[in-house]
Enzyme design. Structure first.
Site, mmCIF file in Angstrom:
data_model
loop_
_atom_site.group_PDB
_atom_site.id
_atom_site.type_symbol
_atom_site.label_atom_id
_atom_site.label_comp_id
_atom_site.label_asym_id
_atom_site.label_seq_id
_atom_site.Cartn_x
_atom_site.Cartn_y
_atom_site.Cartn_z
ATOM 1 N N HIS A 1 -10.722 -1.030 -3.134
ATOM 2 C CA HIS A 1 -11.355 -1.958 -2.189
ATOM 3 C C HIS A 1 -12.870 -2.007 -2.402
ATOM 4 O O HIS A 1 -13.459 -1.157 -3.083
ATOM 5 C CB HIS A 1 -11.026 -1.569 -0.747
ATOM 6 C CG HIS A 1 -11.674 -0.308 -0.279
ATOM 7 N ND1 HIS A 1 -12.998 -0.254 0.086
ATOM 8 C CD2 HIS A 1 -11.188 0.954 -0.107
ATOM 9 C CE1 HIS A 1 -13.308 0.976 0.462
ATOM 10 N NE2 HIS A 1 -12.235 1.734 0.349
ATOM 11 N N THR B 1 -1.512 -2.617 -6.301
ATOM 12 C CA THR B 1 -2.209 -3.223 -7.434
ATOM 13 C C THR B 1 -1.512 -2.877 -8.740
ATOM 14 O O THR B 1 -1.360 -3.739 -9.621
ATOM 15 C CB THR B 1 -3.676 -2.741 -7.458
ATOM 16 O OG1 THR B 1 -4.326 -3.188 -6.267
ATOM 17 C CG2 THR B 1 -4.420 -3.265 -8.663
ATOM 18 N N HIS C 1 -6.760 -6.210 -5.879
ATOM 19 C CA HIS C 1 -7.076 -4.871 -5.392
ATOM 20 C C HIS C 1 -6.301 -4.595 -4.108
ATOM 21 O O HIS C 1 -5.866 -5.506 -3.407
ATOM 22 C CB HIS C 1 -8.581 -4.710 -5.156
ATOM 23 C CG HIS C 1 -9.098 -5.350 -3.912
ATOM 24 N ND1 HIS C 1 -9.105 -4.708 -2.681
ATOM 25 C CD2 HIS C 1 -9.636 -6.576 -3.677
ATOM 26 C CE1 HIS C 1 -9.628 -5.499 -1.763
ATOM 27 N NE2 HIS C 1 -9.955 -6.651 -2.330
ATOM 28 N N CYS C 2 -6.138 -3.313 -3.822
ATOM 29 C CA CYS C 2 -5.601 -2.886 -2.522
ATOM 30 C C CYS C 2 -6.609 -1.883 -1.970
ATOM 31 O O CYS C 2 -7.803 -2.167 -1.958
ATOM 32 C CB CYS C 2 -4.185 -2.332 -2.652
ATOM 33 S SG CYS C 2 -3.942 -1.108 -3.959
ATOM 34 N N ALA C 3 -6.183 -0.737 -1.493
ATOM 35 C CA ALA C 3 -7.134 0.251 -0.989
ATOM 36 C C ALA C 3 -7.666 1.117 -2.140
ATOM 37 O O ALA C 3 -8.862 1.164 -2.401
ATOM 38 C CB ALA C 3 -6.478 1.117 0.083
#
Length: 259
Positions: A38, A155, A147-149
């Site tokens: 992120h 991802t 993206h994710c975290a």
């Protein structure tokens, strides 16, 4: 450091997942497919560097609650299409629920990750965002960032699915997936993350358990693919039936991303 990896001050796991050979004898274009963790903690210098990528789309795979807790920072003049999931059940993200309720050991971490990957492709919010991502790949010529975290699981699965569609060899796909373990200093960061977990949950995790939970292993991706094949028969059928990636869209994506 691997030349796919881009070093930022406060954006983790930023890398190019293009530039691989394909089964058709072509090559995925470099600089067009990007992935990361992120951007909530991005520094001003990070934002200035992001400008240079001229992003055409950013796909944020996080839940609405995650986005509220850690809103993305954007560069000045940011004009990329932003694709986000809209389903918010108000519950903790699965990894937070796990950290709060289950034994924090390497074995339990691996079981959780495999269980998570088996369900990941079928989450309604993921299906919606995955579909819109593939349509964005077919509709424009600027770079796309997913993206994710942490930029490793949601991802990682989506990047691997993209590699499959483009005809990247499975060995290269898995090698790219495993680059998270190089991009992020898991062993070095494990003690501080264990302390954060203790502060958040009141529970103690060993460094080995943190590494197992925060890293990636081939078995995780294999669990997702196996479940897709069980439910749909093949990854290609999943792309078509669940995500609406038909032959015409595939052809557009291949034309835009293959050299």
């Amino acid at each position: 450091m691997n030349d796919r990896l881009h070093a930022f001050e406060a954006i983790d796991n930023f890398r190019d997942y293009g530039d691989y050979a394909t089964a058709a004898g072509r090559r995925v274009r470099a600089g067009r497919l990007l992935r990361s963790g992120h951007h909530a903690r991005a520094s001003d210098a990070d934002l200035e560097r992001l400008k240079g990528f001229d992003l055409g789309a950013v796909i944020d795979l996080r839940r609405p609650g995650e986005r509220r807790d850690q809103p993305s920072r954007r560069p000045d003049g940011f004009d990329a299409l932003v694709i986000e999931g809209g389903i918010d059940d108000g519950a903790d993200a699965p990894h937070i629920a796990f950290l709060k309720t289950e034994d924090l050991t390497p074995a339990s971490g691996r079981r959780f990750m495999e269980r998570t990957y088996r369900s990941l492709p079928f989450d309604a919010s993921h299906i919606d965002v995955f579909s819109r991502y593939f349509h964005s790949l077919g509709d424009q010529d600027r770079p796309v960032l997913i993206h994710c975290a942490a930029g490793k699981d949601r991802t990682g699965f989506l990047a691997a699915l993209t590699h499959h569609l483009l005809g990247v060899h499975r060995d290269d796909m898995v090698e790219d997936y495993l680059l998270t373990n190089t991009a992020v200093d898991l062993v070095g960061r494990a003690p501080s993350i264990a302390r954060q977990l203790h502060k958040m949950t009141g529970r103690i995790a060993s460094d080995d358990a943190v590494v197992a939970f925060l890293g990636v292993e081939p078995a995780y991706l294999e669990a997702a693919f196996a479940e897709v094949e069980t439910r749909h028969g093949s990854l290609d059928a999943y792309l078509a039936q669940a995500l609406g990636v038909d032959a015409a869209l595939r052809a557009r994506i291949e034309a835009r991303l293959s050299a």
